[in-house]
Motif scaffolding. Structure first.
Motif, mmCIF file in Angstrom:
data_model
loop_
_atom_site.group_PDB
_atom_site.id
_atom_site.type_symbol
_atom_site.label_atom_id
_atom_site.label_comp_id
_atom_site.label_asym_id
_atom_site.label_seq_id
_atom_site.Cartn_x
_atom_site.Cartn_y
_atom_site.Cartn_z
ATOM 1 N N ASN A 263 0.850 -1.186 0.000
ATOM 2 C CA ASN A 263 0.000 0.000 0.000
ATOM 3 C C ASN A 263 0.895 1.248 0.000
ATOM 4 O OD1 ASN A 263 0.736 0.546 2.819
ATOM 5 N ND2 ASN A 263 -0.673 -1.142 3.333
ATOM 6 N N GLN A 264 0.248 2.401 -0.057
ATOM 7 C CA GLN A 264 1.011 3.642 -0.177
ATOM 8 C C GLN A 264 1.871 3.905 1.061
ATOM 9 O OE1 GLN A 264 -1.227 7.002 -1.578
ATOM 10 N NE2 GLN A 264 0.285 8.489 -0.857
ATOM 11 N N ARG A 265 1.350 3.580 2.226
ATOM 12 C CA ARG A 265 2.128 3.813 3.441
ATOM 13 C C ARG A 265 3.401 2.987 3.438
ATOM 14 N NH1 ARG A 265 2.450 1.029 7.924
ATOM 15 N NH2 ARG A 265 0.688 -0.286 7.296
ATOM 16 N N GLU A 266 3.303 1.713 3.083
ATOM 17 C CA GLU A 266 4.485 0.863 3.022
ATOM 18 C C GLU A 266 5.426 1.303 1.902
ATOM 19 O OE1 GLU A 266 3.163 -3.118 2.656
ATOM 20 O OE2 GLU A 266 2.294 -3.222 4.686
ATOM 21 N N LEU A 267 4.864 1.808 0.800
ATOM 22 C CA LEU A 267 5.695 2.301 -0.292
ATOM 23 C C LEU A 267 6.500 3.520 0.162
ATOM 24 C CD1 LEU A 267 6.476 2.018 -3.272
ATOM 25 C CD2 LEU A 267 4.570 3.546 -3.831
ATOM 26 N N ALA A 268 5.856 4.423 0.908
ATOM 27 C CA ALA A 268 6.572 5.588 1.433
ATOM 28 C C ALA A 268 7.676 5.152 2.383
ATOM 29 C CB ALA A 268 5.593 6.525 2.128
ATOM 30 N N ALA A 269 7.414 4.127 3.186
ATOM 31 C CA ALA A 269 8.434 3.619 4.107
ATOM 32 C C ALA A 269 9.601 3.014 3.334
ATOM 33 C CB ALA A 269 7.821 2.593 5.053
ATOM 34 N N ALA A 270 9.310 2.355 2.213
ATOM 35 C CA ALA A 270 10.375 1.772 1.394
ATOM 36 C C ALA A 270 11.275 2.856 0.818
ATOM 37 C CB ALA A 270 9.765 0.930 0.269
ATOM 38 N N PHE A 271 10.692 3.939 0.317
ATOM 39 C CA PHE A 271 11.502 5.028 -0.224
ATOM 40 C C PHE A 271 12.249 5.764 0.888
ATOM 41 C CE2 PHE A 271 9.310 4.424 -4.233
ATOM 42 C CZ PHE A 271 10.263 4.829 -5.155
ATOM 43 N N ASP A 272 11.664 5.826 2.082
ATOM 44 C CA ASP A 272 12.387 6.415 3.205
ATOM 45 C C ASP A 272 13.625 5.580 3.536
ATOM 46 O OD1 ASP A 272 10.585 8.477 3.427
ATOM 47 O OD2 ASP A 272 9.425 7.539 5.048
ATOM 48 N N ALA A 273 13.473 4.260 3.461
ATOM 49 C CA ALA A 273 14.618 3.385 3.732
ATOM 50 C C ALA A 273 15.708 3.577 2.681
ATOM 51 C CB ALA A 273 14.153 1.928 3.771
ATOM 52 N N LEU A 274 15.320 3.712 1.418
ATOM 53 C CA LEU A 274 16.307 3.940 0.360
ATOM 54 C C LEU A 274 16.956 5.319 0.492
ATOM 55 C CD1 LEU A 274 14.540 2.379 -2.769
ATOM 56 C CD2 LEU A 274 16.371 1.412 -1.359
ATOM 57 N N ASP A 275 16.193 6.260 0.971
ATOM 58 C CA ASP A 275 16.747 7.604 1.181
ATOM 59 C C ASP A 275 17.858 7.562 2.229
ATOM 60 O OD1 ASP A 275 16.976 10.356 0.808
ATOM 61 O OD2 ASP A 275 15.504 10.804 2.348
ATOM 62 N N ARG A 276 17.661 6.765 3.270
ATOM 63 C CA ARG A 276 18.697 6.624 4.294
ATOM 64 C C ARG A 276 19.854 5.757 3.799
ATOM 65 N NH1 ARG A 276 13.924 5.868 7.319
ATOM 66 N NH2 ARG A 276 14.256 3.604 7.253
ATOM 67 N N LEU A 277 19.531 4.775 2.956
ATOM 68 C CA LEU A 277 20.545 3.855 2.458
ATOM 69 C C LEU A 277 21.491 4.536 1.472
ATOM 70 C CD1 LEU A 277 21.470 0.880 2.553
ATOM 71 C CD2 LEU A 277 19.963 0.447 0.599
ATOM 72 N N THR A 278 20.990 5.501 0.743
ATOM 73 C CA THR A 278 21.802 6.213 -0.255
ATOM 74 C C THR A 278 21.800 7.703 0.070
ATOM 75 O OG1 THR A 278 19.866 6.402 -1.717
ATOM 76 C CG2 THR A 278 21.338 4.527 -2.068
ATOM 77 N N PRO A 279 22.534 8.111 1.106
ATOM 78 C CA PRO A 279 22.557 9.546 1.449
ATOM 79 C C PRO A 279 23.147 10.358 0.307
ATOM 80 C CG PRO A 279 24.296 8.377 2.602
ATOM 81 C CD PRO A 279 23.449 7.331 1.950
ATOM 82 N N GLN A 280 22.752 11.613 0.234
ATOM 83 C CA GLN A 280 23.195 12.472 -0.844
ATOM 84 C C GLN A 280 24.704 12.688 -0.773
ATOM 85 O OE1 GLN A 280 20.616 15.918 -1.661
ATOM 86 N NE2 GLN A 280 19.304 15.187 -0.033
ATOM 87 N N LEU A 281 25.339 12.606 -1.934
ATOM 88 C CA LEU A 281 26.775 12.799 -2.043
ATOM 89 C C LEU A 281 27.034 14.030 -2.901
ATOM 90 C CD1 LEU A 281 28.173 9.195 -2.641
ATOM 91 C CD2 LEU A 281 28.294 10.537 -0.552
ATOM 92 N N GLN A 282 27.812 14.951 -2.365
ATOM 93 C CA GLN A 282 28.146 16.169 -3.096
ATOM 94 C C GLN A 282 29.602 16.517 -2.887
ATOM 95 O OE1 GLN A 282 25.242 19.077 -1.677
ATOM 96 N NE2 GLN A 282 24.127 18.885 -3.574
ATOM 97 N N GLN A 283 30.171 17.085 -3.916
ATOM 98 C CA GLN A 283 31.543 17.583 -3.845
ATOM 99 C C GLN A 283 31.507 19.108 -3.904
ATOM 100 O OE1 GLN A 283 34.011 16.451 -7.140
ATOM 101 N NE2 GLN A 283 35.896 17.082 -6.135
#
Length: 320
Positions: A263-283
């Motif tokens: 469902n949408q709630r679990e989908l949002a949680a999945a993207f939140d997990a990926l957001d933490r798993l791949t933190p933004q990288l900048q130079q």
């Protein structure tokens, strides 16, 4: 802020004085006879004694020559003005969103009665807004994969393209393997050290010319990490069934992670997990422009030399 690019050249300032003092033949000695009654002799002989004006003119000429030398050395030292620094944040990761847009995404089995694609659009839109430091791309697939947006930091345009998606826009079936193949071609244009793909599907591969496993092996060899998200029912029948095992294999082959959402709630949680798993990288890139100023002392030196030349010219004689 003003700086000298070659400050060590200022050591040349005393050079003319040293040459005049120490090199042989650079100093001239003139013998002179001091007469206390010179003025009494000068009158009858018709001589005019030299006055202080001559010595003053010589002193001025010497000062002008010294000033010209100092200005030349200053110009050679390359003075410049430092402008305010320019700072740019350059992303070190390219992230590709590959979204299933087959007809099965028209199902209204989410918690609020909206279609699966509408739920995906809202969650992914929120995710894009959080990824301001990444270059993002958008790929949709059905019967075939299509590039909606190449890697860009123009996230406003990408969000607009995301909002315009409709179920079946890429065909009714699902081409997982071909979507990975297109992603590999897109990543070949990427110069980022990290390349990540988020693959979201609610079905099973039904129309690919290349198997998803083979495509995942090629992606792994290209240094592409694929995180897969299954958004659907693994217990459904036919083409409506979510092939979770296939998505798990794709993620495992490339070193990514598999997540499931029903469902949408679990989908949002999945993207939140990926957001933490791949933190933004900048130079952080910083550049401070320099404005060269050498021509100021150079122009001043030319003006001083012209003045010195004018002083050396003989004055016109008055007619008797």
């Amino acid at each position: 802020m003003y700086v000298l690019d070659l400050p060590w050249l200022l050591l040349l300032l005393p050079l003319p004085w040293l040459l005049q003092r120490w090199l042989p033949g650079t100093r001239q000695r003139q013998d002179a006879l001091r007469l206390p009654f010179f003025h009494q002799l000068a009158g009858p002989l018709g001589l005019t004694p030299a006055n202080a004006a001559g010595s003053s003119a010589g002193l001025l000429a010497t000062l002008l020559e010294a000033l010209a030398w100092c200005l030349l050395v200053l110009a050679l030292a390359a003075p410049s003005r430092l402008e305010p620094p320019l700072v740019k944040q350059q992303p070190l990761r390219d992230l590709l969103l590959a979204l299933d847009a087959s007809m099965s995404m028209a199902n209204t089995d989410t918690s609020d009665g909206r279609t699966r694609l509408q739920a995906v659009q809202q969650v992914v839109d929120d995710f894009v807004q959080r990824r301001a430091g990444d270059r993002l791309g958008l790929l949709v697939f059905g019967d075939q994969p299509y590039t909606q947006a190449t890697f860009t930091q123009d996230h406003a345009t990408l969000r607009q393209l995301l909002a315009e998606l409709q179920p079946g826009i890429a065909g009714p079936r699902t081409a997982l393997g071909d979507s990975i193949g297109l992603a590999i071609r897109l990543f070949r244009q990427s110069q980022s050290p990290e390349r990540v793909m988020i693959l979201l599907s609610d079905g099973s591969d039904t129309s690919s010319r290349k198997s998803p496993d083979d495509a995942a092996l090629v992606a792994r060899d290209q240094g592409i990490v694929i995180h897969s998200i299954g958004f659907g029912d693994p217990n459904a029948e036919g083409e409506q069934r979510l092939d979770a095992e296939q998505l798990q294999r794709i993620a495992a082959i490339t070193g990514g992670r598999y997540l499931h959402a029903s469902n949408q709630r679990e989908l949002a949680a999945a993207f939140d997990a990926l957001d933490r798993l791949t933190p933004q990288l900048q130079q952080r890139l910083e550049f401070q422009p320099r404005t060269p100023l050498y021509w100021y002392p150079l122009a001043a030196m030319i003006a001083v030399l012209l003045l010195r030349l004018l002083l050396s010219l003989p004055l016109p004689r008055r007619a008797a």
